[in-house]
Motif scaffolding. Sequence first.
Motif, PDB file in Angstrom:
ATOM      1  N   ARG A 174     -35.413  14.951   1.166  1.00 24.00           N
ATOM      2  CA  ARG A 174     -34.409  14.048   0.598  1.00 24.00           C
ATOM      3  C   ARG A 174     -33.001  14.592   0.793  1.00 24.00           C
ATOM      4  NH1 ARG A 174     -38.379  14.065  -3.461  1.00 24.00           N
ATOM      5  NH2 ARG A 174     -37.161  15.539  -4.713  1.00 24.00           N
ATOM      6  N   ASN A 175     -32.866  15.899   0.683  1.00 23.65           N
ATOM      7  CA  ASN A 175     -31.566  16.562   0.833  1.00 23.65           C
ATOM      8  C   ASN A 175     -31.804  17.824   1.647  1.00 23.65           C
ATOM      9  OD1 ASN A 175     -29.141  17.845   0.682  1.00 23.65           O
ATOM     10  ND2 ASN A 175     -28.987  17.808  -1.552  1.00 23.65           N
ATOM     11  N   PRO A 176     -31.630  17.756   2.978  1.00 20.28           N
ATOM     12  CA  PRO A 176     -32.075  18.833   3.845  1.00 20.28           C
ATOM     13  C   PRO A 176     -31.410  20.188   3.605  1.00 20.28           C
ATOM     14  CG  PRO A 176     -31.700  16.845   5.110  1.00 20.28           C
ATOM     15  CD  PRO A 176     -31.167  16.588   3.738  1.00 20.28           C
ATOM     16  N   SER A 177     -30.297  20.230   2.927  1.00 23.35           N
ATOM     17  CA  SER A 177     -29.634  21.512   2.685  1.00 23.35           C
ATOM     18  C   SER A 177     -29.407  21.669   1.186  1.00 23.35           C
ATOM     19  CB  SER A 177     -28.307  21.569   3.442  1.00 23.35           C
ATOM     20  OG  SER A 177     -27.682  22.817   3.269  1.00 23.35           O
ATOM     21  N   MET A 178     -30.292  22.427   0.531  1.00 23.97           N
ATOM     22  CA  MET A 178     -30.220  22.598  -0.921  1.00 23.97           C
ATOM     23  C   MET A 178     -30.111  24.072  -1.269  1.00 23.97           C
ATOM     24  SD  MET A 178     -32.898  19.833  -2.542  1.00 23.97           S
ATOM     25  CE  MET A 178     -32.224  20.056  -4.190  1.00 23.97           C
ATOM     26  N   ARG A 179     -29.415  24.357  -2.345  1.00 29.04           N
ATOM     27  CA  ARG A 179     -29.268  25.720  -2.809  1.00 29.04           C
ATOM     28  C   ARG A 179     -30.416  26.081  -3.756  1.00 29.04           C
ATOM     29  NH1 ARG A 179     -24.773  27.799  -1.115  1.00 29.04           N
ATOM     30  NH2 ARG A 179     -24.916  29.569  -2.520  1.00 29.04           N
ATOM     31  N   VAL A 180     -30.619  27.390  -3.915  1.00 27.24           N
ATOM     32  CA  VAL A 180     -31.687  27.867  -4.784  1.00 27.24           C
ATOM     33  C   VAL A 180     -31.535  27.309  -6.189  1.00 27.24           C
ATOM     34  CG1 VAL A 180     -32.601  29.922  -5.932  1.00 27.24           C
ATOM     35  CG2 VAL A 180     -32.166  29.964  -3.473  1.00 27.24           C
ATOM     36  N   ALA A 209     -26.931   6.140  -0.135  1.00 30.56           N
ATOM     37  CA  ALA A 209     -25.795   5.745  -0.963  1.00 30.56           C
ATOM     38  C   ALA A 209     -24.592   6.659  -0.767  1.00 30.56           C
ATOM     39  CB  ALA A 209     -26.214   5.728  -2.436  1.00 30.56           C
ATOM     40  N   GLY A 210     -24.835   7.908  -0.365  1.00 34.35           N
ATOM     41  CA  GLY A 210     -23.736   8.844  -0.144  1.00 34.35           C
ATOM     42  C   GLY A 210     -22.983   8.614   1.135  1.00 34.35           C
ATOM     43  N   GLY A 211     -23.595   7.949   2.104  1.00 31.91           N
ATOM     44  CA  GLY A 211     -22.918   7.685   3.358  1.00 31.91           C
ATOM     45  C   GLY A 211     -23.836   7.774   4.550  1.00 31.91           C
ATOM     46  N   VAL A 212     -23.244   8.092   5.688  1.00 34.58           N
ATOM     47  CA  VAL A 212     -23.936   8.164   6.974  1.00 34.58           C
ATOM     48  C   VAL A 212     -24.064   9.632   7.357  1.00 34.58           C
ATOM     49  CG1 VAL A 212     -23.885   7.450   9.391  1.00 34.58           C
ATOM     50  CG2 VAL A 212     -22.889   5.974   7.628  1.00 34.58           C
ATOM     51  N   SER A 213     -25.266  10.081   7.716  1.00 28.96           N
ATOM     52  CA  SER A 213     -25.466  11.494   8.034  1.00 28.96           C
ATOM     53  C   SER A 213     -26.121  11.666   9.396  1.00 28.96           C
ATOM     54  CB  SER A 213     -26.294  12.190   6.951  1.00 28.96           C
ATOM     55  OG  SER A 213     -27.527  11.539   6.738  1.00 28.96           O
ATOM     56  N   GLU A 214     -25.936  12.859   9.953  1.00 32.66           N
ATOM     57  CA  GLU A 214     -26.420  13.190  11.282  1.00 32.66           C
ATOM     58  C   GLU A 214     -27.192  14.501  11.222  1.00 32.66           C
ATOM     59  OE1 GLU A 214     -27.476  13.754  14.946  1.00 32.66           O
ATOM     60  OE2 GLU A 214     -26.542  11.854  14.367  1.00 32.66           O
ATOM     61  N   ALA A 215     -28.311  14.571  11.965  1.00 39.41           N
ATOM     62  CA  ALA A 215     -29.183  15.732  11.914  1.00 39.41           C
ATOM     63  C   ALA A 215     -28.671  16.913  12.726  1.00 39.41           C
ATOM     64  CB  ALA A 215     -30.581  15.354  12.399  1.00 39.41           C
ATOM     65  N   GLU A 234     -19.898  16.193  14.529  1.00 37.84           N
ATOM     66  CA  GLU A 234     -18.463  16.401  14.713  1.00 37.84           C
ATOM     67  C   GLU A 234     -17.877  15.365  15.664  1.00 37.84           C
ATOM     68  OE1 GLU A 234     -18.355  20.400  16.080  1.00 37.84           O
ATOM     69  OE2 GLU A 234     -18.482  21.269  14.067  1.00 37.84           O
ATOM     70  N   VAL A 235     -18.621  15.039  16.718  1.00 30.70           N
ATOM     71  CA  VAL A 235     -18.166  14.032  17.676  1.00 30.70           C
ATOM     72  C   VAL A 235     -18.030  12.674  17.013  1.00 30.70           C
ATOM     73  CG1 VAL A 235     -18.835  12.753  19.760  1.00 30.70           C
ATOM     74  CG2 VAL A 235     -19.048  15.249  19.694  1.00 30.70           C
ATOM     75  N   TYR A 236     -19.028  12.275  16.226  1.00 32.80           N
ATOM     76  CA  TYR A 236     -18.992  10.953  15.607  1.00 32.80           C
ATOM     77  C   TYR A 236     -17.921  10.874  14.532  1.00 32.80           C
ATOM     78  CZ  TYR A 236     -23.469  10.657  18.016  1.00 32.80           C
ATOM     79  OH  TYR A 236     -24.453  10.689  18.967  1.00 32.80           O
ATOM     80  N   ARG A 237     -17.696  11.960  13.832  1.00 32.43           N
ATOM     81  CA  ARG A 237     -16.625  11.976  12.843  1.00 32.43           C
ATOM     82  C   ARG A 237     -15.270  11.788  13.519  1.00 32.43           C
ATOM     83  NH1 ARG A 237     -16.504  16.647   8.353  1.00 32.43           N
ATOM     84  NH2 ARG A 237     -18.409  15.516   7.807  1.00 32.43           N
ATOM     85  N   ALA A 238     -15.072  12.442  14.659  1.00 33.65           N
ATOM     86  CA  ALA A 238     -13.825  12.285  15.405  1.00 33.65           C
ATOM     87  C   ALA A 238     -13.660  10.856  15.913  1.00 33.65           C
ATOM     88  CB  ALA A 238     -13.787  13.272  16.572  1.00 33.65           C
ATOM     89  N   MET A 239     -14.752  10.235  16.351  1.00 33.82           N
ATOM     90  CA  MET A 239     -14.686   8.848  16.807  1.00 33.82           C
ATOM     91  C   MET A 239     -14.259   7.922  15.673  1.00 33.82           C
ATOM     92  SD  MET A 239     -18.110   8.797  19.219  1.00 33.82           S
ATOM     93  CE  MET A 239     -18.264   7.034  19.130  1.00 33.82           C
ATOM     94  N   ILE A 240     -14.765   8.171  14.477  1.00 36.31           N
ATOM     95  CA  ILE A 240     -14.372   7.356  13.317  1.00 36.31           C
ATOM     96  C   ILE A 240     -12.890   7.531  13.030  1.00 36.31           C
ATOM     97  CG2 ILE A 240     -14.650   7.114  10.812  1.00 36.31           C
ATOM     98  CD1 ILE A 240     -17.629   7.802  11.234  1.00 36.31           C
ATOM     99  N   ARG A 268     -25.759  16.661   7.843  1.00 38.51           N
ATOM    100  CA  ARG A 268     -24.325  16.597   7.557  1.00 38.51           C
ATOM    101  C   ARG A 268     -23.844  15.154   7.479  1.00 38.51           C
ATOM    102  NH1 ARG A 268     -19.610  19.604  11.156  1.00 38.51           N
ATOM    103  NH2 ARG A 268     -17.883  19.248   9.707  1.00 38.51           N
ATOM    104  N   TYR A 269     -23.116  14.842   6.415  1.00 34.26           N
ATOM    105  CA  TYR A 269     -22.485  13.528   6.315  1.00 34.26           C
ATOM    106  C   TYR A 269     -21.344  13.437   7.326  1.00 34.26           C
ATOM    107  CZ  TYR A 269     -24.783  12.015   1.979  1.00 34.26           C
ATOM    108  OH  TYR A 269     -25.703  11.608   1.050  1.00 34.26           O
TER     109      TYR A 269
END
Length: 263
Positions: A19-25, A180-186, A192-198, A219-220
């Motif tokens: 559900r959240n690929p990067s989680m802290r302990v 609901a948080g937005g659009v994310s990329e694996a 970074e490329v898609y963020r720059a395009m936006i 990453r969102y």
Amino acid sequence: MALSKKDRRQEKILAALDRNPSMRVSELAETLDVSSETIRRDLTHLDDAGRINRTYGGAVRGQVSEPHLAERLGQHVEARQAIARTAMNLIGEAETIFIGGGATTLHFARALRSTTRRLTVLTPAHRVAAELSENPNIQIMCLPGVYDGKEGLVTGPETLAAIRRFYTPVAFMGASGVDAGGVSEAMLGPSEVYRAMIECSQVAYVLADQSKFDRRSLRYITGWTEGIHLVTDAAPAAELLERLKAGNAGLHLSYVSQAPASF
């Protein structure tokens, strides 16, 4: 044989990381209502088994990356073709557009081959460029960068610098996850490329079929704000729909057997 308490807990850890690929302990400990020490031991065991990758203070799910492009092209084909047809009508009067990489954007490029209008396309995706090259009305600018053969696109500082030299009315891109948080990329490079395009376009259309719903990848790349539009094949669930409306984002539905709808 029934799973042990430890095995059940570790399966819950993997589900949480899906559900959240990067989680802290600390987040995992709170989610599972166990101590941080217990979580650390479980993460070490899962890391040794190759099921996750340990990070400083947390973990990343070892299977969060998408299948390679060649595999994805055979999935959800009818839905993605419908999304591509709807996206064709969203170019408007734009004479120059960005197109990102991915399976759905490649379907979009295939649909775009039939256009009779003159158009300039800037893209980091070599397969998108190859598809569009069959139409003499389309001028293609292949962005520079480090080439990833599995994904068929370029990334890196040169790609970002090239994108930032331009500004287009419209950008089209895919997504690994939509929630609901937005659009994310694996993958970090494409994110970074898609963020720059936006950042370098007036309006960005995210082409994502319903299999991407309620998924968060590494990453969102954007939240749901004005100028961001979701083009998909099914109505989102209530939470995502509310976020779209609250952020003044757009929604365009491409039902396979029905007429498209928008807001």
